[in-house]
Design a protein around this motif. Sequence first.
Motif, PDB file in Angstrom:
ATOM      1  N   VAL A 157    -110.263  -7.025 -87.587  1.00 13.16           N
ATOM      2  CA  VAL A 157    -109.219  -7.687 -86.731  1.00 13.16           C
ATOM      3  C   VAL A 157    -108.779  -9.420 -87.272  1.00 13.16           C
ATOM      4  O   VAL A 157    -108.643 -10.541 -87.203  1.00 13.16           O
ATOM      5  CB  VAL A 157    -111.195  -7.371 -86.282  1.00 13.16           C
ATOM      6  N   PHE A 158    -109.725  -9.417 -88.900  1.00 12.08           N
ATOM      7  CA  PHE A 158    -109.260 -10.605 -89.816  1.00 12.08           C
ATOM      8  C   PHE A 158    -108.433 -10.804 -89.701  1.00 12.08           C
ATOM      9  O   PHE A 158    -108.276 -11.691 -90.190  1.00 12.08           O
ATOM     10  CB  PHE A 158    -110.679 -10.540 -91.115  1.00 12.08           C
ATOM     11  N   VAL A 159    -107.015  -9.786 -91.024  1.00 11.74           N
ATOM     12  CA  VAL A 159    -105.947  -9.705 -90.875  1.00 11.74           C
ATOM     13  C   VAL A 159    -105.676  -9.835 -89.180  1.00 11.74           C
ATOM     14  O   VAL A 159    -104.709 -11.052 -89.858  1.00 11.74           O
ATOM     15  CB  VAL A 159    -105.661  -8.337 -92.058  1.00 11.74           C
ATOM     16  N   ALA A 160    -105.998  -9.519 -88.497  1.00  9.57           N
ATOM     17  CA  ALA A 160    -105.165  -9.943 -87.430  1.00  9.57           C
ATOM     18  C   ALA A 160    -104.922 -11.268 -86.875  1.00  9.57           C
ATOM     19  O   ALA A 160    -104.314 -11.443 -86.569  1.00  9.57           O
ATOM     20  CB  ALA A 160    -105.544  -8.785 -86.423  1.00  9.57           C
ATOM     21  N   GLN A 161    -106.228 -11.851 -86.933  1.00  6.74           N
ATOM     22  CA  GLN A 161    -106.571 -13.048 -86.324  1.00  6.74           C
ATOM     23  C   GLN A 161    -105.434 -14.075 -87.555  1.00  6.74           C
ATOM     24  O   GLN A 161    -104.499 -14.803 -87.433  1.00  6.74           O
ATOM     25  CB  GLN A 161    -107.602 -13.208 -87.139  1.00  6.74           C
ATOM     26  N   GLN A 162    -104.929 -13.800 -89.378  1.00  2.00           N
ATOM     27  CA  GLN A 162    -104.503 -14.296 -89.853  1.00  2.00           C
ATOM     28  C   GLN A 162    -103.121 -14.156 -89.525  1.00  2.00           C
ATOM     29  O   GLN A 162    -102.452 -15.510 -89.256  1.00  2.00           O
ATOM     30  CB  GLN A 162    -104.974 -13.763 -90.961  1.00  2.00           C
ATOM     31  N   GLU A 163    -102.621 -13.255 -89.150  1.00  2.00           N
ATOM     32  CA  GLU A 163    -100.949 -12.914 -88.725  1.00  2.00           C
ATOM     33  C   GLU A 163    -100.680 -13.519 -87.878  1.00  2.00           C
ATOM     34  O   GLU A 163    -100.040 -13.758 -87.745  1.00  2.00           O
ATOM     35  CB  GLU A 163    -100.888 -10.805 -88.751  1.00  2.00           C
ATOM     36  N   THR A 164    -101.621 -13.080 -86.637  1.00  2.00           N
ATOM     37  CA  THR A 164    -101.243 -14.040 -85.459  1.00  2.00           C
ATOM     38  C   THR A 164    -101.336 -15.455 -84.803  1.00  2.00           C
ATOM     39  O   THR A 164    -100.718 -16.300 -84.662  1.00  2.00           O
ATOM     40  CB  THR A 164    -100.994 -13.302 -84.249  1.00  2.00           C
ATOM     41  N   GLY A 165    -102.172 -15.948 -85.456  1.00  2.00           N
ATOM     42  CA  GLY A 165    -103.534 -17.379 -85.996  1.00  2.00           C
ATOM     43  C   GLY A 165    -103.626 -18.189 -84.420  1.00  2.00           C
ATOM     44  O   GLY A 165    -103.786 -18.062 -84.106  1.00  2.00           O
ATOM     45  N   LEU A 198    -103.181  -1.520 -84.267  1.00  2.00           N
ATOM     46  CA  LEU A 198    -103.362  -1.811 -82.705  1.00  2.00           C
ATOM     47  C   LEU A 198    -103.963  -3.426 -82.977  1.00  2.00           C
ATOM     48  O   LEU A 198    -103.452  -3.841 -81.505  1.00  2.00           O
ATOM     49  CB  LEU A 198    -104.763  -0.978 -82.961  1.00  2.00           C
ATOM     50  N   THR A 199    -105.071  -3.908 -84.146  1.00  2.61           N
ATOM     51  CA  THR A 199    -105.484  -5.362 -83.282  1.00  2.61           C
ATOM     52  C   THR A 199    -104.056  -6.273 -82.824  1.00  2.61           C
ATOM     53  O   THR A 199    -103.953  -6.429 -81.970  1.00  2.61           O
ATOM     54  CB  THR A 199    -106.424  -5.819 -83.955  1.00  2.61           C
ATOM     55  N   ILE A 200    -103.241  -6.466 -83.233  1.00  2.00           N
ATOM     56  CA  ILE A 200    -102.122  -7.240 -83.474  1.00  2.00           C
ATOM     57  C   ILE A 200    -101.368  -6.905 -82.174  1.00  2.00           C
ATOM     58  O   ILE A 200    -100.705  -7.813 -81.102  1.00  2.00           O
ATOM     59  CB  ILE A 200    -101.282  -6.927 -85.091  1.00  2.00           C
TER      60      ILE A 200
END
Length: 304
Positions: A157-165, A198-200
């Motif tokens: 979840v942390f990385v997905a937020q960083q990746e998508t903004g 999946l989160t992204i």
Amino acid sequence: MKSKLLAFILVLSLVANAYLLLFEQAPVEGEQIQEMQAQINSLERENKRLETQVIQNNQSLQSYASQLDFYRERVFELENNLQACPAGMQGFATLQAPAVFQNVELERSGPFVREVVSEEGALLNISVETRTGKGRVLVQTTPLMGVIFQDAANTAVFVAQQETGVSLSGSDVIFSITADQEIPGVDGSSAGALMTLLTISAINGTELNDSVTLTGTIDDEGNIGAIGGVFEKATAAEEGGKTLFLLPRENSELVIYNIVERKVGGFTVVERVPEVVDAEEYIEEEVDIDIQYVDTIEDVLRWM
């Protein structure tokens, strides 16, 4: 006459003892050597597993520290700007993930009993749902599995937020991991890269190609790390109808073991001799599934 009879019996006893030592003990000693070699091989596997676990635990500690800093900064920004948490969002994504579990059996050989540990591959159904909530990351496994996936889920979840903004502080992220049977000892961290994907996908509302699957850990910078059970996971993916298997580049070298027998005196010693091969070439030839190496979550997104 009596002394001659005693002498004859003594000679006969010596001959019998010599026969037993020469012909009866050899198989037992041979079995003992093989048993010792099997124990050595088992200890080597266990040592390798423990080394991997130590590395993963260290990665988990670093990941938690980075996530804590991120969320502290986020709370500080929200408090300073007097803004409410972002509105929750709705999303869903699912994909099958290969996993490896250990199967332990007891095998009897004469008077000896040894523990035989084998590894088998299986496919897990992993899905993620985002809904309006309080920024929680939740994991549900059905049936209950041997390793908690919480660490991998938090990092995903942390990385997905960083990746998508996109901030998920106003959403709950719920991961569901299901299997057809109870699978003990599953390595939860190896699903980290797939859980991030999946989160992204859930955030962006994009569909995933279900003929592709992947394995690999994920760190807080989006780098994909090595995992264990590469061959077993590739086999499970192919048997599940997958045509492409994304593999961490750190797993590009695969160690296989060849059974070699050699004579030592009057005994036969069985050894498992390691050989390093290219993972892509070996798996594509033996399993018949395409392999592509990935280094980061961006590499995964390009293939998916």
